[in-house]
Design a protein around this motif. Structure first.
Motif, short mmCIF file in Angstrom:
data_model
loop_
_atom_site.label_atom_id
_atom_site.label_comp_id
_atom_site.label_asym_id
_atom_site.label_seq_id
_atom_site.Cartn_x
_atom_site.Cartn_y
_atom_site.Cartn_z
N ASP A 22 84.83 -33.55 27.56
CA ASP A 22 85.04 -34.91 27.02
C ASP A 22 85.45 -35.92 28.08
N GLN A 26 84.78 -40.21 28.73
CA GLN A 26 85.84 -41.13 28.29
C GLN A 26 86.29 -42.04 29.43
N PRO A 184 91.42 -34.19 23.28
CA PRO A 184 90.92 -33.09 22.45
C PRO A 184 92.01 -32.04 22.28
#
Ligand code: SAM
Length: 321
Positions: A22, A26, A184
């Motif tokens: 992720d 981001q 996460p």
């Protein structure tokens, strides 16, 4: 544009490697879309920082990098001028080559209140959620933590962290410009700190679950927050402002805070410290231009905020998963 490549390289070979699914996207998005209006000025200040040889770093009794004699008076004046461009300096203090960055908060007081209650940080992976400029990140590293990650969405605090990192140069200490809601479920940290953040969250129970989901099995949560007096059913939800802050939502009693932690599945919940914030801990210095605690309290009664609520009282809780 800030590069986080060094961080990616480090986590690629440690227990946070699953974060790579992720994180780069981001942070690319952050670099492209969310930069503050003063970001270019801040970056310029950082790029002009002097680069003296730093032979000494102390992270155990303070956050200190470099000795007075390693920097000329002229360079130190320049350093002060550049760091002043990163005002307000809220969390600290820092001592950089003899320059005392006397921040609004004595964050070392908080560290002293919690240090004897937490598990030994030696060799631990540590996450500090809402870490501000990162003062406590350095103190965690000073206690032997193996890898320290701070997350805080306020961009100025990333700049301040990078200014200090410029002098300390320790790859195991990192700050990422993220909010807790962007993390996460990493389930990878031995200790998670969340200090001064819960009362800013509109959904404190969701927040506790978010903290839980960062911890590895058996890991420890260190939570510090504002509390009020009362039983396990007492929670203050202030009006529009509390101590002039607009973004304060839930102030539970210490007993209610323990009950919330237990309800969220934390074990071994301990309420280890309570402290009413004193003027010695939060005060106006030349490193901030804004108001401070003195302006937030009733001038006739320091036990009340200017709105008539109980004055800020902070408590520390420790729990395990
Ligand atoms: C009162 S300060 C506490 C700083 C530090 N942890 C301490 O105890 O001194 C609250 C911090 O939470 C950060 N913050 C605000 N929204 C956040 C979010 N969504 N996720 C994580 N941190 C957040 C702010 O930028 C600020 O640095």
């Amino acid at each position: 544009m800030i590069s986080f490549n060094n961080f990616y390289q480090q986590i690629a070979s440690n227990r946070l490697s699953h974060w790579l699914l992720d994180l780069p996207k981001q942070l690319d998005d952050w670099n492209k879309n969310h930069l503050h209006g003063e970001f270019a000025q801040w970056t310029k200040a950082l790029s002009n920082l002097p680069t003296p040889e730093t032979t000494t770093v102390d992270l155990t009794t303070q956050v200190q990098a470099g000795l007075l004699e390693e920097m000329s008076d002229g360079e130190r004046k320049k350093l002060e001028h550049l760091l002043m461009k990163l005002k307000p300096w809220r969390k600290g203090p820092y001592n950089i080559h003899g320059l005392h960055v006397d921040t609004e908060w004595r964050s070392d007081f908080k560290w002293d209140r919690l240090k004897s209650h937490i598990s030994d940080l030696s060799n631990r992976y540590v996450l500090d959620i809402g870490c501000g400029s990162g003062y406590h990140l350095w103190r965690m590293r000073g206690e032997g933590a193996k890898f320290v990650v701070g997350v805080d969405p306020t961009q100025l605090f990333l700049m301040q962290f990078q200014a200090v990192q410029h002098f300390i140069q320790d790859d195991a200490v990192n700050l990422l410009p993220l909010g807790v809601e962007q993390l996460p479920e990493l389930k990878a940290f031995d200790t998670v700190f969340a200090m001064g953040v819960l009362y800013h969250r509109r959904s404190p129970i969701d927040f506790l679950y978010q903290l839980k989901s960062q911890l590895s099995k058996g890991g420890e949560l260190v939570l510090e927050t504002l509390i009020v007096d009362g039983d396990e059913h007492t929670v203050l939800v202030p009006g529009e402002r509390y101590a002039k802050m607009r973004n304060v939502w839930f102030l539970p009693s210490g007993k209610a805070m323990c009950a919330w932690l237990e309800r969220c599945g934390f074990k071994n919940v301990r309420w280890v410290n309570t402290d009413q914030t004193a003027f010695e801990e939060q005060r106006k210095t030349k490193w901030i231009d804004t108001e401070s605690l003195q302006d937030f309290l009733d001038p006739n009664d320091p036990n009340k905020t200017i709105e008539g609520y109980p004055a800020p009282k902070r408590a520390i809780f420790i729990a395990n998963v």
